[in-house]
Design a protein around this motif. Structure first.
Motif, PDB file in Angstrom:
ATOM      1  N   GLN A  71       0.834  -1.210   0.000  1.00 35.89           N
ATOM      2  CA  GLN A  71       0.000   0.000   0.000  1.00 35.89           C
ATOM      3  C   GLN A  71       0.864   1.254   0.000  1.00 35.89           C
ATOM      4  O   GLN A  71       1.707   1.447   0.877  1.00 35.89           O
ATOM      5  CB  GLN A  71      -0.920   0.017   1.223  1.00 35.89           C
ATOM      6  CG  GLN A  71      -1.812   1.242   1.258  1.00 35.89           C
ATOM      7  CD  GLN A  71      -2.583   1.383   2.563  1.00 35.89           C
ATOM      8  OE1 GLN A  71      -2.366   0.666   3.522  1.00 35.89           O
ATOM      9  NE2 GLN A  71      -3.504   2.344   2.580  1.00 35.89           N
ATOM     10  N   ALA A  72       0.628   2.124  -0.985  1.00 32.26           N
ATOM     11  CA  ALA A  72       1.293   3.424  -1.028  1.00 32.26           C
ATOM     12  C   ALA A  72       0.663   4.305   0.034  1.00 32.26           C
ATOM     13  O   ALA A  72      -0.555   4.499   0.046  1.00 32.26           O
ATOM     14  CB  ALA A  72       1.149   4.055  -2.402  1.00 32.26           C
ATOM     15  N   ILE A  73       1.491   4.857   0.942  1.00 31.92           N
ATOM     16  CA  ILE A  73       0.954   5.624   2.064  1.00 31.92           C
ATOM     17  C   ILE A  73       1.535   7.028   2.171  1.00 31.92           C
ATOM     18  O   ILE A  73       1.032   7.847   2.940  1.00 31.92           O
ATOM     19  CB  ILE A  73       1.174   4.885   3.398  1.00 31.92           C
ATOM     20  CG1 ILE A  73       2.674   4.679   3.646  1.00 31.92           C
ATOM     21  CG2 ILE A  73       0.402   3.580   3.420  1.00 31.92           C
ATOM     22  CD1 ILE A  73       3.027   4.333   5.064  1.00 31.92           C
ATOM     23  N   GLY A  74       2.621   7.320   1.429  1.00 28.77           N
ATOM     24  CA  GLY A  74       3.243   8.625   1.554  1.00 28.77           C
ATOM     25  C   GLY A  74       3.960   9.057   0.299  1.00 28.77           C
ATOM     26  O   GLY A  74       4.423   8.227  -0.490  1.00 28.77           O
ATOM     27  N   LEU A  75       4.068  10.371   0.122  1.00 23.45           N
ATOM     28  CA  LEU A  75       4.673  10.959  -1.068  1.00 23.45           C
ATOM     29  C   LEU A  75       5.296  12.303  -0.714  1.00 23.45           C
ATOM     30  O   LEU A  75       4.710  13.082   0.048  1.00 23.45           O
ATOM     31  CB  LEU A  75       3.587  11.193  -2.128  1.00 23.45           C
ATOM     32  CG  LEU A  75       3.929  12.097  -3.320  1.00 23.45           C
ATOM     33  CD1 LEU A  75       4.944  11.417  -4.230  1.00 23.45           C
ATOM     34  CD2 LEU A  75       2.655  12.458  -4.083  1.00 23.45           C
ATOM     35  N   VAL A  76       6.466  12.561  -1.262  1.00 23.05           N
ATOM     36  CA  VAL A  76       7.069  13.893  -1.227  1.00 23.05           C
ATOM     37  C   VAL A  76       7.529  14.208  -2.651  1.00 23.05           C
ATOM     38  O   VAL A  76       8.283  13.432  -3.240  1.00 23.05           O
ATOM     39  CB  VAL A  76       8.274  13.970  -0.258  1.00 23.05           C
ATOM     40  CG1 VAL A  76       8.876  15.375  -0.266  1.00 23.05           C
ATOM     41  CG2 VAL A  76       7.885  13.567   1.153  1.00 23.05           C
ATOM     42  N   ASN A  77       7.062  15.324  -3.207  1.00 24.41           N
ATOM     43  CA  ASN A  77       7.510  15.802  -4.516  1.00 24.41           C
ATOM     44  C   ASN A  77       8.479  16.954  -4.301  1.00 24.41           C
ATOM     45  O   ASN A  77       8.199  17.855  -3.504  1.00 24.41           O
ATOM     46  CB  ASN A  77       6.326  16.295  -5.362  1.00 24.41           C
ATOM     47  CG  ASN A  77       5.484  15.162  -5.879  1.00 24.41           C
ATOM     48  OD1 ASN A  77       5.989  14.113  -6.249  1.00 24.41           O
ATOM     49  ND2 ASN A  77       4.182  15.361  -5.888  1.00 24.41           N
ATOM     50  N   CYS A  78       9.590  16.931  -5.029  1.00 24.03           N
ATOM     51  CA  CYS A  78      10.635  17.941  -4.861  1.00 24.03           C
ATOM     52  C   CYS A  78      11.108  18.470  -6.214  1.00 24.03           C
ATOM     53  O   CYS A  78      11.065  17.753  -7.216  1.00 24.03           O
ATOM     54  CB  CYS A  78      11.850  17.335  -4.150  1.00 24.03           C
ATOM     55  SG  CYS A  78      11.475  16.684  -2.520  1.00 24.03           S
ATOM     56  N   PHE A  79      11.602  19.699  -6.180  1.00 19.88           N
ATOM     57  CA  PHE A  79      12.137  20.336  -7.378  1.00 19.88           C
ATOM     58  C   PHE A  79      13.417  21.069  -7.032  1.00 19.88           C
ATOM     59  O   PHE A  79      13.459  21.826  -6.066  1.00 19.88           O
ATOM     60  CB  PHE A  79      11.119  21.319  -7.976  1.00 19.88           C
ATOM     61  CG  PHE A  79       9.876  20.630  -8.417  1.00 19.88           C
ATOM     62  CD1 PHE A  79       9.795  20.082  -9.678  1.00 19.88           C
ATOM     63  CD2 PHE A  79       8.804  20.493  -7.550  1.00 19.88           C
ATOM     64  CE1 PHE A  79       8.649  19.409 -10.081  1.00 19.88           C
ATOM     65  CE2 PHE A  79       7.657  19.825  -7.936  1.00 19.88           C
ATOM     66  CZ  PHE A  79       7.577  19.282  -9.207  1.00 19.88           C
ATOM     67  N   GLU A  80      14.435  20.850  -7.839  1.00 20.44           N
ATOM     68  CA  GLU A  80      15.696  21.555  -7.639  1.00 20.44           C
ATOM     69  C   GLU A  80      15.576  22.970  -8.181  1.00 20.44           C
ATOM     70  O   GLU A  80      15.058  23.194  -9.265  1.00 20.44           O
ATOM     71  CB  GLU A  80      16.827  20.820  -8.355  1.00 20.44           C
ATOM     72  CG  GLU A  80      18.179  21.418  -8.102  1.00 20.44           C
ATOM     73  CD  GLU A  80      19.301  20.632  -8.766  1.00 20.44           C
ATOM     74  OE1 GLU A  80      20.046  21.253  -9.563  1.00 20.44           O
ATOM     75  OE2 GLU A  80      19.416  19.427  -8.509  1.00 20.44           O
ATOM     76  N   GLY A  81      16.050  23.900  -7.372  1.00 18.27           N
ATOM     77  CA  GLY A  81      16.154  25.294  -7.776  1.00 18.27           C
ATOM     78  C   GLY A  81      17.602  25.724  -7.613  1.00 18.27           C
ATOM     79  O   GLY A  81      18.510  24.891  -7.597  1.00 18.27           O
ATOM     80  N   PHE A  82      17.810  27.019  -7.462  1.00 24.08           N
ATOM     81  CA  PHE A  82      19.184  27.517  -7.358  1.00 24.08           C
ATOM     82  C   PHE A  82      19.229  28.676  -6.370  1.00 24.08           C
ATOM     83  O   PHE A  82      18.406  29.589  -6.425  1.00 24.08           O
ATOM     84  CB  PHE A  82      19.679  27.987  -8.734  1.00 24.08           C
ATOM     85  CG  PHE A  82      21.140  28.279  -8.773  1.00 24.08           C
ATOM     86  CD1 PHE A  82      22.069  27.252  -8.810  1.00 24.08           C
ATOM     87  CD2 PHE A  82      21.599  29.591  -8.751  1.00 24.08           C
ATOM     88  CE1 PHE A  82      23.433  27.525  -8.845  1.00 24.08           C
ATOM     89  CE2 PHE A  82      22.955  29.872  -8.782  1.00 24.08           C
ATOM     90  CZ  PHE A  82      23.878  28.832  -8.830  1.00 24.08           C
TER      91      PHE A  82
END
Length: 169
Positions: A71-82
């Motif tokens: 079961q998928a229970i968690g997610l974190v989406n990230c983006f590289e910046g500068f």
């Protein structure tokens, strides 16, 4: 709860090309979008259909998933910046989701620990994120994980996160 206390818990970097990971990403983000902390509206069908493919097309994007067994229970989406001040990359934590059934079990902390590891591998100087004032449980998670309000000089106060929509959702 420590990871050893739940041997069925698995935290991993998402593979956008893996259909199970893509499905987990979309279903978890949709659950978050429908929560009051996420705006209370489901994701649009076109977002659901295209999200994993669009993230895969962006080398600055990465996601972390948490599974309890299958079961998928968690997610974190990230983006590289500068960071211009540090002349180094930074990583913005854009979405953090833990299903209500698994909150309070330190799943978010474990996902953020992997995010930090990936950010360090990328040479990032810092992690950034925003949180709604009313989302006290998320704010406590971020404080436990080492996040603090951003300011350069206390006389100038803390930074505010602002937005300006360029197109309707």
């Amino acid at each position: 709860m420590p990871e050893a206390a739940n041997p069925s818990l698995r935290i991993c970097r998402a593979d956008y090309g893996d259909s199970a990971h893509a499905h987990a990403l979309v279903s978890l983000l949709d659950a978050y979008a429908q929560d009051t902390a996420g705006g209370g509206q489901p994701l649009a069908d076109e977002v659901k259909a295209d999200l994993a493919l669009e993230l895969a097309a962006r080398p600055q994007a990465f996601s972390v998933l948490a599974f309890d067994g299958q079961q998928a229970i968690g997610l974190v989406n990230c983006f590289e910046g500068f960071s211009t001040f540090a002349c180094r990359p930074l990583v913005n934590v854009h979405d953090v989701v833990v299903l209500a059934s698994h909150r309070g079990r330190r799943v978010g902390e474990q996902m953020l620990a992997l995010v930090e590891q990936i950010a360090r591998e990328r040479g990032a100087c810092k992690l950034t994120l925003e949180v709604l004032q009313g989302n006290r449980s998320a704010a406590r998670l971020y404080e436990r994980a080492g996040f603090a309000a951003y300011q350069l000089d206390p006389a100038m106060g803390s930074a505010q996160f602002l937005q300006k929509w360029l197109m309707p959702l």
